[in-house]
Design a protein around this motif. Structure first.
Motif, short mmCIF file in Angstrom:
data_model
loop_
_atom_site.label_atom_id
_atom_site.label_comp_id
_atom_site.label_asym_id
_atom_site.label_seq_id
_atom_site.Cartn_x
_atom_site.Cartn_y
_atom_site.Cartn_z
N ASN A 120 0.78 -1.25 0.00
CA ASN A 120 0.00 0.00 0.00
C ASN A 120 0.81 1.29 0.00
N THR A 121 1.89 1.32 0.76
CA THR A 121 2.62 2.58 0.93
C THR A 121 4.11 2.38 0.72
N GLY A 122 4.80 3.48 0.56
CA GLY A 122 6.25 3.42 0.39
C GLY A 122 6.93 2.77 1.59
N ALA A 123 6.48 3.16 2.79
CA ALA A 123 7.09 2.60 4.01
C ALA A 123 6.91 1.07 4.04
N GLU A 124 5.70 0.65 3.69
CA GLU A 124 5.42 -0.80 3.70
C GLU A 124 6.29 -1.52 2.67
N ALA A 125 6.53 -0.85 1.55
CA ALA A 125 7.37 -1.47 0.51
C ALA A 125 8.83 -1.57 0.97
N THR A 126 9.34 -0.52 1.64
CA THR A 126 10.73 -0.62 2.11
C THR A 126 10.84 -1.71 3.18
N GLU A 127 9.83 -1.81 4.05
CA GLU A 127 9.83 -2.87 5.08
C GLU A 127 9.86 -4.25 4.41
N ALA A 148 18.84 9.95 4.52
CA ALA A 148 17.86 9.10 3.83
C ALA A 148 16.47 9.27 4.43
N PHE A 149 15.46 9.03 3.60
CA PHE A 149 14.09 8.91 4.11
C PHE A 149 13.48 7.66 3.48
N HIS A 150 13.00 6.75 4.35
CA HIS A 150 12.39 5.53 3.83
C HIS A 150 11.00 5.29 4.40
N GLY A 151 10.46 6.24 5.19
CA GLY A 151 9.10 6.09 5.69
C GLY A 151 9.01 6.23 7.19
N ARG A 152 7.77 6.08 7.68
CA ARG A 152 7.49 6.41 9.08
C ARG A 152 7.11 5.21 9.94
N VAL A 223 19.26 2.44 -0.65
CA VAL A 223 19.66 3.79 -1.06
C VAL A 223 18.60 4.43 -1.96
N GLU A 224 18.36 5.72 -1.74
CA GLU A 224 17.55 6.49 -2.70
C GLU A 224 18.50 6.94 -3.81
N PRO A 225 18.22 6.62 -5.06
CA PRO A 225 19.13 7.02 -6.16
C PRO A 225 19.47 8.51 -6.11
N GLY A 228 15.35 12.16 -1.64
CA GLY A 228 14.09 12.88 -1.77
C GLY A 228 13.93 13.87 -0.64
N GLU A 229 13.40 13.39 0.49
CA GLU A 229 13.22 14.27 1.66
C GLU A 229 14.56 14.89 2.07
N GLY A 230 15.65 14.19 1.80
CA GLY A 230 16.98 14.65 2.18
C GLY A 230 17.50 15.82 1.36
N ALA A 256 17.20 -0.29 -4.29
CA ALA A 256 17.01 1.10 -4.73
C ALA A 256 15.62 1.56 -4.31
N ASP A 257 15.54 2.59 -3.50
CA ASP A 257 14.26 3.14 -3.09
C ASP A 257 13.89 4.23 -4.10
N GLU A 258 13.07 3.83 -5.07
CA GLU A 258 12.66 4.76 -6.15
C GLU A 258 11.28 5.37 -5.86
N VAL A 259 10.92 5.38 -4.58
CA VAL A 259 9.58 5.87 -4.23
C VAL A 259 9.37 7.31 -4.74
N GLN A 260 10.37 8.16 -4.57
CA GLN A 260 10.21 9.57 -4.99
C GLN A 260 10.81 9.83 -6.38
N THR A 261 11.82 9.05 -6.74
CA THR A 261 12.52 9.30 -8.00
C THR A 261 11.86 8.62 -9.20
N ALA A 285 6.48 3.57 -5.21
CA ALA A 285 5.15 3.95 -4.67
C ALA A 285 4.74 5.25 -5.37
N LYS A 286 4.23 6.19 -4.61
CA LYS A 286 3.91 7.55 -5.06
C LYS A 286 3.30 7.63 -6.46
N SER A 287 4.09 8.01 -7.49
CA SER A 287 3.51 8.31 -8.80
C SER A 287 3.09 7.06 -9.59
C1 LIG Z 1 12.25 7.72 -0.92
C2 LIG Z 1 11.05 7.45 -0.08
N1 LIG Z 1 10.88 6.23 0.43
C3 LIG Z 1 9.80 5.92 1.18
C4 LIG Z 1 8.84 6.86 1.44
C5 LIG Z 1 7.64 6.51 2.28
O1 LIG Z 1 6.51 6.45 1.49
P1 LIG Z 1 5.07 6.54 2.16
O2 LIG Z 1 4.91 7.93 2.66
O3 LIG Z 1 4.15 6.19 1.03
O4 LIG Z 1 5.04 5.52 3.25
C6 LIG Z 1 8.96 8.15 0.91
C7 LIG Z 1 7.97 9.20 1.18
O5 LIG Z 1 8.16 10.36 1.03
C8 LIG Z 1 10.10 8.44 0.13
O6 LIG Z 1 10.29 9.66 -0.41
#
Ligand SMILES: Cc1ncc(COP(=O)(O)O)c(C=O)c1O
Length: 454
Positions: A120-127, A148-152, A223-225, A228-230, A256-261, A285-287
């Motif tokens: 469902n979400t980026g965080a769930e995907a990184t987990e 890095a940012f990988h979720g909450r 790694v985020e390529p 994003g938040e960083g 590779a965390d391509e959630v934002q890229t 995730a995201k787009s």
């Molecule tokens: C690179 C990256 N990974 C993971 C996440 C987490 O995604 P989500 O907010 O859908 O859980 C984000 C959200 O901004 C993100 O930018």
């Protein structure tokens, strides 16, 4: 310089009334960057509840590369609404889930057969990427990066770097997460200079294996390529090939965390393709869906299939409407060549932003790839002291004048661009006029204040 015509001051009376209700009913922890309530949206334009038209440079935090309510995406979702809305793929499967996986297996970088998991979400995907990497390698440790940012969620938060507001007060975090500096050349953690550093930050991973965590205990490097938040930090070309060689040498997976890229933002379907990053697993995730919650992990089939039947999944994972939306989004990115559009938009921004950089002390760096562009604001070009308060003021000026922006960076001093890639040239120019006026306003206020204090 033209300005966006507004019906009321922003936030208008209706937004203000809703904000009162929001403050009484909604937790304060659920922050929002702009005190404006939305009525409707289309393409790159939002209309607020006071009838003001705003241009969207945030795209719901990078979820709208194909724009608000892209007609083919809406049509695909509508068709699904008339069929069924939820069965749970864990109970009764449906074709669209399979079709999304087939498509991602085809387009995600990396050779050989691939398989995909939808969540469902980026965080769930990184987990889930961590679960899969640990199951495959039978090793516990994960190496993540500074900034890095990988979720909450808890494991994602452990891999996330920034303390406030993401982590502080929520300790303790899951163990076996180790952190190394990113290739943040503007603020190098080793005080080195590229290219003479020969990407010491990547090579230093070998040292980490000697002094911090043994290589044979490490399941994956995540790694985020591009951060994003960083703060939209783009590593130099040698960084990923060097990192990849070290990971391969030690049997460590590269996630590779391509959630934002992902999905055309950087001028390619995935940023990995532009940066020489050869991942074993890719998190998205995201787009992916143009506005519905869905995320994915795609990777080498032998790795992805390590967890046995029932070990992965979730009640809503791979929702049918989100799957139909994803298929429409992926078709639209290809048909409308949004990758090429991202490069054109990025160039249009850079041309203008490089003038801002030479004109104003406040604009320390202009950086990015494709349409993933950002400005890092500093109090002085010489000291590079982060201009966090000034960044907040720029962002506030923007929304008060009809442009929605969001900030980023570990020091909260970056303005990032996440506009829909379907934004028109005229809208893009209108938005850049506002951003330019915002920087001028804050930079001039700053220089007046420093003149008064002399
Ligand atoms: C690179 C990256 N990974 C993971 C996440 C987490 O995604 P989500 O907010 O859908 O859980 C984000 C959200 O901004 C993100 O930018």
């Amino acid at each position: 310089m033209s300005t966006i015509q507004l019906r009321t001051s922003i936030p208008g009376p209706n937004s203000q009334a809703l904000m009162k209700r929001r403050n009484a009913a909604v937790v304060q922890g659920a922050y929002h960057a702009t005190p404006v309530f939305v009525d409707k949206a289309e393409g790159a334009v939002i209309v607020d509840v006071d009838g003001n038209r705003l241009i969207d440079f945030a795209g719901g935090i990078g979820c709208l590369n194909t724009g608000h309510r892209a007609p083919n995406v809406i049509a695909a979702i509508r068709r699904q609404l008339d069929r069924f809305l939820h069965t749970s793929f864990n109970v009764l499967p449906y074709e669209s889930y399979v079709a999304v996986c087939e498509k991602l297996n085809e387009i995600v970088p990396g050779g050989g057969p691939k398989k995909t998991l939808l969540v469902n979400t980026g965080a769930e995907a990184t987990e889930n990427a961590v679960k899969i990497a640990r199951a495959y390698t039978k090793r516990p440790a994960i190496v993540a990066f500074e900034d890095a940012f990988h979720g909450r969620t808890y494991m994602a938060m452990a891999m996330t770097s920034k303390t406030h507001p993401y982590k502080a007060g929520f300790e303790p975090f899951p163990s076996e997460v180790y952190r190394i500096p990113y290739a943040y050349c503007y603020r190098c953690s080793y005080s080195m200079t590229y290219p003479s550093c020969e990407v010491f930050c990547a090579r230093h991973l070998e040292d980490t294996f000697k002094r911090v965590v043994a290589a044979e205990a490490v399941a994956a490097v995540i790694v985020e390529p591009i951060l994003g938040e960083g703060g939209f930090v783009t590593p130099p070309p040698e960084f990923y090939p060097t990192l990849g060689d070290i990971c391969r040498k030690h049997g460590i997976l590269l996630i590779a965390d391509e959630v934002q890229t992902g999905f055309a933002r950087t001028g390619a379907m995935f940023a990995c393709e532009r940066l020489g990053l050869g991942p074993d697993l890719v998190v998205m995730a995201k787009s992916l869906t143009g506005g519905l919650p869905m995320a994915a992990v795609t990777g080498r089939a032998d790795i992805m299939d390590t967890p046995g039947s029932g070990q992965l999944g979730g009640t809503f994972a791979g929702n049918p409407a989100a799957c139909e939306a994803a298929l429409a989004v992926l078709e639209m990115i290809e048909k409308e060549d949004l990758c090429a559009r991202a490069n054109v938009l990025g160039e249009r921004f850079r041309k203008r932003a490089s003038k801002w950089q030479s004109e104003w002390e406040l604009v320390g760096e202009v950086r990015g790839l494709g349409a993933m562009q950002a400005l890092e604001l500093v109090r002085s070009k010489a000291t590079r002291q982060p201009a966090d308060e000034e960044t907040r003021q720029v962002s506030q000026y923007c929304y008060e004048h009809g442009l929605v922006t969001i900030t980023a960076g570990s020091y909260s001093n970056v303005i990032r661009l996440l506009m829909p890639l379907v934004i028109t040239d005229a809208q893009m120019d209108e938005a850049m006029d506002v951003l330019e006026a915002a920087i001028a306003h804050v930079a001039e206020k700053k220089s007046m204040l420093s003149a008064q204090s002399v």
